[in-house]
Write a protein that holds these residues in place. Structure first.
Motif, PDB file in Angstrom:
ATOM      1  N   GLY A   3       0.816  -1.217   0.000  1.00 15.66           N
ATOM      2  CA  GLY A   3       0.000   0.000   0.000  1.00 15.66           C
ATOM      3  C   GLY A   3       0.841   1.254   0.000  1.00 15.66           C
ATOM      4  O   GLY A   3       0.542   2.224  -0.715  1.00 15.66           O
ATOM      5  N   GLN A   4       1.908   1.252   0.793  1.00 17.74           N
ATOM      6  CA  GLN A   4       2.782   2.433   0.865  1.00 17.74           C
ATOM      7  C   GLN A   4       3.402   2.757  -0.480  1.00 17.74           C
ATOM      8  O   GLN A   4       3.384   3.912  -0.915  1.00 17.74           O
ATOM      9  CB  GLN A   4       3.894   2.197   1.893  1.00 17.74           C
ATOM     10  CG  GLN A   4       3.457   2.387   3.324  1.00 17.74           C
ATOM     11  CD  GLN A   4       4.524   1.945   4.299  1.00 17.74           C
ATOM     12  OE1 GLN A   4       5.683   1.741   3.925  1.00 17.74           O
ATOM     13  NE2 GLN A   4       4.143   1.787   5.552  1.00 17.74           N
ATOM     14  N   PHE A   5       3.970   1.761  -1.139  1.00 13.73           N
ATOM     15  CA  PHE A   5       4.628   2.033  -2.424  1.00 13.73           C
ATOM     16  C   PHE A   5       3.612   2.417  -3.500  1.00 13.73           C
ATOM     17  O   PHE A   5       3.908   3.247  -4.365  1.00 13.73           O
ATOM     18  CB  PHE A   5       5.488   0.843  -2.854  1.00 13.73           C
ATOM     19  CG  PHE A   5       6.817   0.798  -2.175  1.00 13.73           C
ATOM     20  CD1 PHE A   5       7.772   1.774  -2.418  1.00 13.73           C
ATOM     21  CD2 PHE A   5       7.125  -0.210  -1.273  1.00 13.73           C
ATOM     22  CE1 PHE A   5       9.015   1.746  -1.770  1.00 13.73           C
ATOM     23  CE2 PHE A   5       8.351  -0.253  -0.630  1.00 13.73           C
ATOM     24  CZ  PHE A   5       9.300   0.729  -0.881  1.00 13.73           C
ATOM     25  N   ALA A   6       2.417   1.838  -3.442  1.00 10.59           N
ATOM     26  CA  ALA A   6       1.381   2.211  -4.411  1.00 10.59           C
ATOM     27  C   ALA A   6       0.929   3.655  -4.191  1.00 10.59           C
ATOM     28  O   ALA A   6       0.844   4.450  -5.140  1.00 10.59           O
ATOM     29  CB  ALA A   6       0.190   1.262  -4.307  1.00 10.59           C
ATOM     30  N   ILE A   7       0.648   4.010  -2.927  1.00 16.81           N
ATOM     31  CA  ILE A   7       0.226   5.381  -2.609  1.00 16.81           C
ATOM     32  C   ILE A   7       1.360   6.362  -2.897  1.00 16.81           C
ATOM     33  O   ILE A   7       1.144   7.433  -3.475  1.00 16.81           O
ATOM     34  CB  ILE A   7      -0.218   5.470  -1.133  1.00 16.81           C
ATOM     35  CG1 ILE A   7      -1.502   4.662  -0.917  1.00 16.81           C
ATOM     36  CG2 ILE A   7      -0.449   6.928  -0.720  1.00 16.81           C
ATOM     37  CD1 ILE A   7      -1.864   4.463   0.551  1.00 16.81           C
ATOM     38  N   TYR A   8       2.578   5.994  -2.486  1.00 16.88           N
ATOM     39  CA  TYR A   8       3.748   6.856  -2.704  1.00 16.88           C
ATOM     40  C   TYR A   8       3.942   7.152  -4.192  1.00 16.88           C
ATOM     41  O   TYR A   8       4.124   8.301  -4.598  1.00 16.88           O
ATOM     42  CB  TYR A   8       4.989   6.168  -2.133  1.00 16.88           C
ATOM     43  CG  TYR A   8       6.279   6.951  -2.269  1.00 16.88           C
ATOM     44  CD1 TYR A   8       6.436   8.180  -1.653  1.00 16.88           C
ATOM     45  CD2 TYR A   8       7.351   6.437  -3.000  1.00 16.88           C
ATOM     46  CE1 TYR A   8       7.625   8.885  -1.755  1.00 16.88           C
ATOM     47  CE2 TYR A   8       8.544   7.131  -3.105  1.00 16.88           C
ATOM     48  CZ  TYR A   8       8.677   8.360  -2.478  1.00 16.88           C
ATOM     49  OH  TYR A   8       9.849   9.059  -2.590  1.00 16.88           O
ATOM     50  N   GLY A   9       3.867   6.099  -5.013  1.00 15.71           N
ATOM     51  CA  GLY A   9       4.031   6.289  -6.456  1.00 15.71           C
ATOM     52  C   GLY A   9       2.940   7.157  -7.055  1.00 15.71           C
ATOM     53  O   GLY A   9       3.220   8.035  -7.882  1.00 15.71           O
ATOM     54  N   ASP A  10       1.695   6.934  -6.626  1.00 13.55           N
ATOM     55  CA  ASP A  10       0.574   7.715  -7.156  1.00 13.55           C
ATOM     56  C   ASP A  10       0.663   9.181  -6.760  1.00 13.55           C
ATOM     57  O   ASP A  10       0.438  10.074  -7.584  1.00 13.55           O
ATOM     58  CB  ASP A  10      -0.755   7.128  -6.654  1.00 13.55           C
ATOM     59  CG  ASP A  10      -1.394   6.208  -7.684  1.00 13.55           C
ATOM     60  OD1 ASP A  10      -0.731   5.911  -8.696  1.00 13.55           O
ATOM     61  OD2 ASP A  10      -2.548   5.789  -7.478  1.00 13.55           O
ATOM     62  N   ILE A  11       0.963   9.442  -5.476  1.00 15.65           N
ATOM     63  CA  ILE A  11       1.039  10.831  -5.018  1.00 15.65           C
ATOM     64  C   ILE A  11       2.225  11.536  -5.664  1.00 15.65           C
ATOM     65  O   ILE A  11       2.125  12.716  -6.040  1.00 15.65           O
ATOM     66  CB  ILE A  11       1.100  10.896  -3.479  1.00 15.65           C
ATOM     67  CG1 ILE A  11      -0.216  10.374  -2.891  1.00 15.65           C
ATOM     68  CG2 ILE A  11       1.345  12.324  -2.998  1.00 15.65           C
ATOM     69  CD1 ILE A  11      -0.245  10.289  -1.381  1.00 15.65           C
ATOM     70  N   LYS A  12       3.348  10.844  -5.817  1.00 16.33           N
ATOM     71  CA  LYS A  12       4.488  11.441  -6.533  1.00 16.33           C
ATOM     72  C   LYS A  12       4.083  11.850  -7.942  1.00 16.33           C
ATOM     73  O   LYS A  12       4.441  12.935  -8.412  1.00 16.33           O
ATOM     74  CB  LYS A  12       5.650  10.437  -6.632  1.00 16.33           C
ATOM     75  CG  LYS A  12       6.519  10.363  -5.416  1.00 16.33           C
ATOM     76  CD  LYS A  12       7.907   9.803  -5.724  1.00 16.33           C
ATOM     77  CE  LYS A  12       7.876   8.471  -6.412  1.00 16.33           C
ATOM     78  NZ  LYS A  12       9.244   7.981  -6.709  1.00 16.33           N
ATOM     79  N   ARG A  13       3.330  10.975  -8.606  1.00 15.29           N
ATOM     80  CA  ARG A  13       2.900  11.286  -9.984  1.00 15.29           C
ATOM     81  C   ARG A  13       1.984  12.504  -9.997  1.00 15.29           C
ATOM     82  O   ARG A  13       2.154  13.409 -10.811  1.00 15.29           O
ATOM     83  CB  ARG A  13       2.188  10.062 -10.576  1.00 15.29           C
ATOM     84  CG  ARG A  13       1.647  10.264 -11.982  1.00 15.29           C
ATOM     85  CD  ARG A  13       1.014   8.972 -12.520  1.00 15.29           C
ATOM     86  NE  ARG A  13      -0.006   8.447 -11.639  1.00 15.29           N
ATOM     87  CZ  ARG A  13      -1.249   8.924 -11.582  1.00 15.29           C
ATOM     88  NH1 ARG A  13      -1.619   9.950 -12.342  1.00 15.29           N
ATOM     89  NH2 ARG A  13      -2.139   8.373 -10.757  1.00 15.29           N
ATOM     90  N   VAL A  14       1.017  12.545  -9.066  1.00 13.35           N
ATOM     91  CA  VAL A  14       0.074  13.668  -9.005  1.00 13.35           C
ATOM     92  C   VAL A  14       0.804  14.983  -8.699  1.00 13.35           C
ATOM     93  O   VAL A  14       0.487  16.036  -9.260  1.00 13.35           O
ATOM     94  CB  VAL A  14      -1.017  13.402  -7.935  1.00 13.35           C
ATOM     95  CG1 VAL A  14      -1.848  14.649  -7.668  1.00 13.35           C
ATOM     96  CG2 VAL A  14      -1.920  12.253  -8.375  1.00 13.35           C
ATOM     97  N   LEU A  15       1.817  14.908  -7.811  1.00 14.81           N
ATOM     98  CA  LEU A  15       2.564  16.110  -7.421  1.00 14.81           C
ATOM     99  C   LEU A  15       3.654  16.484  -8.420  1.00 14.81           C
ATOM    100  O   LEU A  15       4.316  17.505  -8.262  1.00 14.81           O
ATOM    101  CB  LEU A  15       3.197  15.902  -6.036  1.00 14.81           C
ATOM    102  CG  LEU A  15       2.244  15.735  -4.848  1.00 14.81           C
ATOM    103  CD1 LEU A  15       3.030  15.448  -3.576  1.00 14.81           C
ATOM    104  CD2 LEU A  15       1.404  17.001  -4.670  1.00 14.81           C
ATOM    105  N   GLY A  16       3.846  15.646  -9.442  1.00 10.67           N
ATOM    106  CA  GLY A  16       4.895  15.917 -10.424  1.00 10.67           C
ATOM    107  C   GLY A  16       6.289  15.696  -9.890  1.00 10.67           C
ATOM    108  O   GLY A  16       7.261  16.276 -10.387  1.00 10.67           O
ATOM    109  N   ALA A  17       6.424  14.868  -8.857  1.00 11.00           N
ATOM    110  CA  ALA A  17       7.727  14.619  -8.230  1.00 11.00           C
ATOM    111  C   ALA A  17       8.450  13.508  -8.976  1.00 11.00           C
ATOM    112  O   ALA A  17       8.629  12.390  -8.473  1.00 11.00           O
ATOM    113  CB  ALA A  17       7.537  14.258  -6.760  1.00 11.00           C
ATOM    114  N   THR A  18       8.867  13.808 -10.182  1.00 12.69           N
ATOM    115  CA  THR A  18       9.513  12.792 -11.031  1.00 12.69           C
ATOM    116  C   THR A  18      10.913  13.233 -11.445  1.00 12.69           C
ATOM    117  O   THR A  18      11.452  12.756 -12.434  1.00 12.69           O
ATOM    118  CB  THR A  18       8.670  12.535 -12.296  1.00 12.69           C
ATOM    119  OG1 THR A  18       8.466  13.793 -12.971  1.00 12.69           O
ATOM    120  CG2 THR A  18       7.329  11.937 -11.939  1.00 12.69           C
ATOM    121  N   GLY A  19      11.510  14.136 -10.650  1.00 13.30           N
ATOM    122  CA  GLY A  19      12.812  14.685 -11.053  1.00 13.30           C
ATOM    123  C   GLY A  19      13.993  14.024 -10.405  1.00 13.30           C
ATOM    124  O   GLY A  19      15.050  14.638 -10.259  1.00 13.30           O
ATOM    125  N   GLY A  20      13.863  12.784  -9.965  1.00 13.23           N
ATOM    126  CA  GLY A  20      14.962  12.112  -9.304  1.00 13.23           C
ATOM    127  C   GLY A  20      15.922  11.439 -10.281  1.00 13.23           C
ATOM    128  O   GLY A  20      15.809  11.597 -11.488  1.00 13.23           O
TER     129      GLY A  20
END
Length: 310
Positions: free
Chosen positions: A285-302
């Motif tokens: 659940g954590q990794f699924a939620i984490y991935g989804d919220i990162k996508r929504v927030l545009g946090a893909t610059g790593g």
């Protein structure tokens, strides 16, 4: 993949990682409070709660009412919000730090070491924030009459036992539990996801959101199972050491060794089955939620160093 000018960078990026991690951990741990209540009872009173997970649920409800299953919800949600922010945000920060320090090529060759070191450092700082709230939660679960809720339990523990003995007597066990747990969790997740994406055979940015969520869930289940087994002995010790005050003059390490000797290998793994179910579920659940919220927030610059971009 390095962020471009239209993507968040620096503190803005890591604040988004932290928020995504905070929500992922708080939501999943909060939702699993009833499971954690029963698991903790099994560990603390195995002679009474000896009918397995389902039987434990029935016993708690029969003896104390259904509301008892939500004991410790406040400190659980608050503690894991802070811990999730520092754990996931810190992991991304330290991972990038090591990649920048070593260079992408050398970091890629030593990616497992990078994942392990990044997760260990992040977890240490996360545990400093988690420990007082975890001590409060365990006291509330093990002694329901101790206080009616988070704030009153927290202040009573502080008043009666002080910062070090009340809040941080379990810091050693938390480190022994959480650091190996988090190291296993992140490295197994990263390697599992990399292998699953490799089998799919397409770059992540060409996959549907549902496929990415499925990969996060599957990798999380594998990672959670490994993490639960690695950290089970320390989880049992943590429940025991926070159940009651230590004897006058008895050190934390002395209590740990004494408890470990009394419990033996079998006792240290009490409640492993329920904990695997709980940890695998919440990690997925954590990794699924984490991935989804990162996508929504545009946090893909790593920066990623796996064979597959995930």
């Amino acid at each position: 993949m390095v962020g471009t000018s239209d993507k968040p960078t620096g503190l803005n990026l890591y604040a988004r990682y932290a928020l995504a991690g905070a929500l992922g951990c708080s939501i999943t741990h909060g939702a699993l409070t009833p499971v954690d209540v029963v698991k903790t009872r099994i560990q603390l009173e195995p002679t009474i709660y000896n009918r397995g997970m389902i039987g434990g649920f029935k016993q708690v409800i029969q003896n104390e009412g259904a509301g008892a299953l939500l004991t410790g919800f406040g400190p659980t949600a608050a503690g894991y919000f802070l811990q999730g922010a520092l754990k996931f945000g810190g992991y991304e920060f330290w991972k990038k730090f090591f990649i920048d320090t070593l260079g992408v090529e050398k970091a890629t060759q030593n990616k497992t070491a990078v994942y392990l070191a990044s997760s260990a450092i992040a977890e240490f700082f996360a545990d400093v924030a988690l420990c007082p709230l975890e001590a409060t939660r365990i006291r509330l679960v093990s002694q329901p009459s101790f206080a009616p809720g988070l704030v009153s339990g927290f202040t009573r523990l502080l008043r009666e036992e002080g910062v070090l003995k009340g809040f941080y007597s379990g810091f050693g066990p938390i480190l022994f539990k959480q650091i190996p747990y988090t190291m296993a969790k992140f490295v197994v997740y990263e390697l599992a996801a990399e292998n699953i994406y490799g089998m799919i055979g397409k770059p992540r940015d060409q996959l549907s959101n549902s496929t990415v969520v499925a990969v996060n869930l599957g990798s999380g289940i594998i990672a959670g199972t490994a993490a639960a087994i690695v950290s089970q002995p320390a989880d049992t010790l943590l429940s025991k050491i926070n159940k009651q005050k230590g004897a006058a003059g008895e050190s934390v390490m002395g209590r740990l060794f004494k408890l470990a000797g009394e419990l033996g290998p079998r006792g240290l793994f009490l409640g492993l089955g329920p904990r695997i179910v709980m940890v695998a579920t919440l990690t997925a659940g954590q990794f699924a939620i984490y991935g989804d919220i990162k996508r929504v927030l545009g946090a893909t610059g790593g920066v990623e160093i796996g064979k597959a971009s995930h």
